[in-house]
Design a protein around this motif. Structure first.
Motif, PDB file in Angstrom:
ATOM      1  N   GLN A   1       7.624  -3.928   6.589  1.00 12.43           N
ATOM      2  CA  GLN A   1       7.736  -3.522   5.191  1.00 12.43           C
ATOM      3  C   GLN A   1       6.580  -4.072   4.358  1.00 12.43           C
ATOM      4  N   VAL A   2       6.216  -5.327   4.618  1.00 10.24           N
ATOM      5  CA  VAL A   2       5.082  -5.917   3.889  1.00 10.24           C
ATOM      6  C   VAL A   2       3.791  -5.178   4.213  1.00 10.24           C
ATOM      7  N   LEU A   3       3.589  -4.887   5.495  1.00 15.83           N
ATOM      8  CA  LEU A   3       2.376  -4.180   5.898  1.00 15.83           C
ATOM      9  C   LEU A   3       2.308  -2.794   5.272  1.00 15.83           C
ATOM     10  N   ALA A   4       3.425  -2.058   5.300  1.00 12.05           N
ATOM     11  CA  ALA A   4       3.438  -0.718   4.735  1.00 12.05           C
ATOM     12  C   ALA A   4       3.213  -0.741   3.225  1.00 12.05           C
ATOM     13  N   ARG A   5       3.725  -1.786   2.557  1.00 11.80           N
ATOM     14  CA  ARG A   5       3.598  -1.869   1.095  1.00 11.80           C
ATOM     15  C   ARG A   5       2.178  -2.238   0.667  1.00 11.80           C
ATOM     16  N   THR A   6       1.503  -3.029   1.460  1.00 12.76           N
ATOM     17  CA  THR A   6       0.173  -3.520   1.070  1.00 12.76           C
ATOM     18  C   THR A   6      -0.966  -2.846   1.831  1.00 12.76           C
ATOM     19  N   GLY A   7      -0.634  -2.087   2.860  1.00 17.31           N
ATOM     20  CA  GLY A   7      -1.670  -1.531   3.722  1.00 17.31           C
ATOM     21  C   GLY A   7      -2.638  -0.600   3.014  1.00 17.31           C
ATOM     22  N   GLY A   8      -2.127   0.236   2.087  1.00 16.13           N
ATOM     23  CA  GLY A   8      -3.000   1.159   1.370  1.00 16.13           C
ATOM     24  C   GLY A   8      -4.041   0.429   0.549  1.00 16.13           C
ATOM     25  N   GLY A   9      -3.634  -0.635  -0.123  1.00 15.54           N
ATOM     26  CA  GLY A   9      -4.585  -1.431  -0.894  1.00 15.54           C
ATOM     27  C   GLY A   9      -5.626  -2.090  -0.011  1.00 15.54           C
ATOM     28  N   VAL A  10      -5.201  -2.541   1.173  1.00 16.58           N
ATOM     29  CA  VAL A  10      -6.138  -3.152   2.118  1.00 16.58           C
ATOM     30  C   VAL A  10      -7.198  -2.138   2.547  1.00 16.58           C
ATOM     31  N   ILE A  11      -6.789  -0.900   2.786  1.00 17.80           N
ATOM     32  CA  ILE A  11      -7.745   0.136   3.177  1.00 17.80           C
ATOM     33  C   ILE A  11      -8.772   0.354   2.072  1.00 17.80           C
ATOM     34  N   TRP A  12      -8.334   0.343   0.820  1.00 14.42           N
ATOM     35  CA  TRP A  12      -9.270   0.531  -0.285  1.00 14.42           C
ATOM     36  C   TRP A  12     -10.259  -0.629  -0.386  1.00 14.42           C
ATOM     37  N   VAL A  13      -9.773  -1.847  -0.242  1.00  9.42           N
ATOM     38  CA  VAL A  13     -10.672  -3.006  -0.302  1.00  9.42           C
ATOM     39  C   VAL A  13     -11.654  -2.972   0.869  1.00  9.42           C
TER      40      VAL A  13
END
Length: 228
Positions: free
Chosen positions: A57-69
């Motif tokens: 759940q943490v990965l799915a919630r933050t993964g999109g932002g990580v891709i942008w960074v």
């Protein structure tokens, strides 16, 4: 923008310049070309789960932002090759003698820079999404955001590379300048992944269009100042 005597001549010269820029950015000699930003992007996606833990759940919630960074950091890597080598070799003077204004050259450079990292990062986002546990719906939003947002990152990169060309420590300074300038793109792009963030894609596209409109003129003026 000044132009040669005829539109077909201008088009041929710009097409030749685009082919030349793409060859340099994609191949890159010993610096890895387009593979270096791509590998960097995938490496960030691979390492992030180890940093935050295996919670899906943490990965799915933050993964999109990580891709942008990761996309922003990958776009920064080739900045030292965008303007300064051509300035040192006097190529801008030669292009000026052939009737190519700096604004046209910077516009072509933005296109070449985007083609060298934008589409490859969109492809790399597919395996990255699997590593980060991103679902299909979120992945579609991420891909659409990258499609409209990475041209803006390319425009920022070319502008900053032109502004810092010829300066001592220009490559490090360029990286520091790109990050704050790219904040609106990151905010709107990552914000589109949040519930109720449907307008984020439109805002990302709007910021990209503004940057694309400004980049040739700001970059051209910076190159002329550096040549003076």
């Amino acid at each position: 923008m000044s132009a040669p005597s005829s539109a077909p001549t201008l088009a041929r010269r710009l097409a030749a310049l685009l082919r030349r820029d793409l060859a340099l950015l994609l191949l890159g000699g010993r610096r890895g070309g387009a593979m270096l930003p791509l590998l960097f992007f995938v490496a960030v996606a691979m390492l992030f789960p180890f940093a935050v833990g295996p919670d899906a759940q943490v990965l799915a919630r933050t993964g999109g932002g990580v891709i942008w960074v990761a996309a922003l950091l990958a776009a920064i890597l080739p900045l030292d090759r965008l303007v300064e080598p051509d300035l040192e070799l006097g190529l801008f003077d030669q292009w000026a003698l052939r009737g190519l204004a700096e604004e046209w050259i910077m516009a072509v450079r933005v296109i070449a820079h985007w083609l060298s990292f934008g589409p490859p990062l969109m492809l790399a986002a597919l395996p990255a999404s699997a590593l980060l546990g991103i679902g299909a719906e979120t992945l579609r939003t991420v891909e659409l955001g990258l499609l409209v947002g990475t041209p803006g990152l390319a425009a920022i990169g070319v502008m900053v590379a032109a502004l810092t060309a010829g300066l001592r420590g220009g490559a490090a300074l360029a990286g520091l300048l790109v990050i704050p300038l790219a904040v609106p793109l990151l905010v709107f792009g990552a914000g589109s992944l949040a519930p109720g963030g449907e307008t984020g894609i439109a805002l990302t596209a709007a910021v990209s269009l503004v940057l694309l409109a400004i980049a040739p003129f700001a970059g051209g003026a910076a190159v002329r100042a550096a040549r003076a």
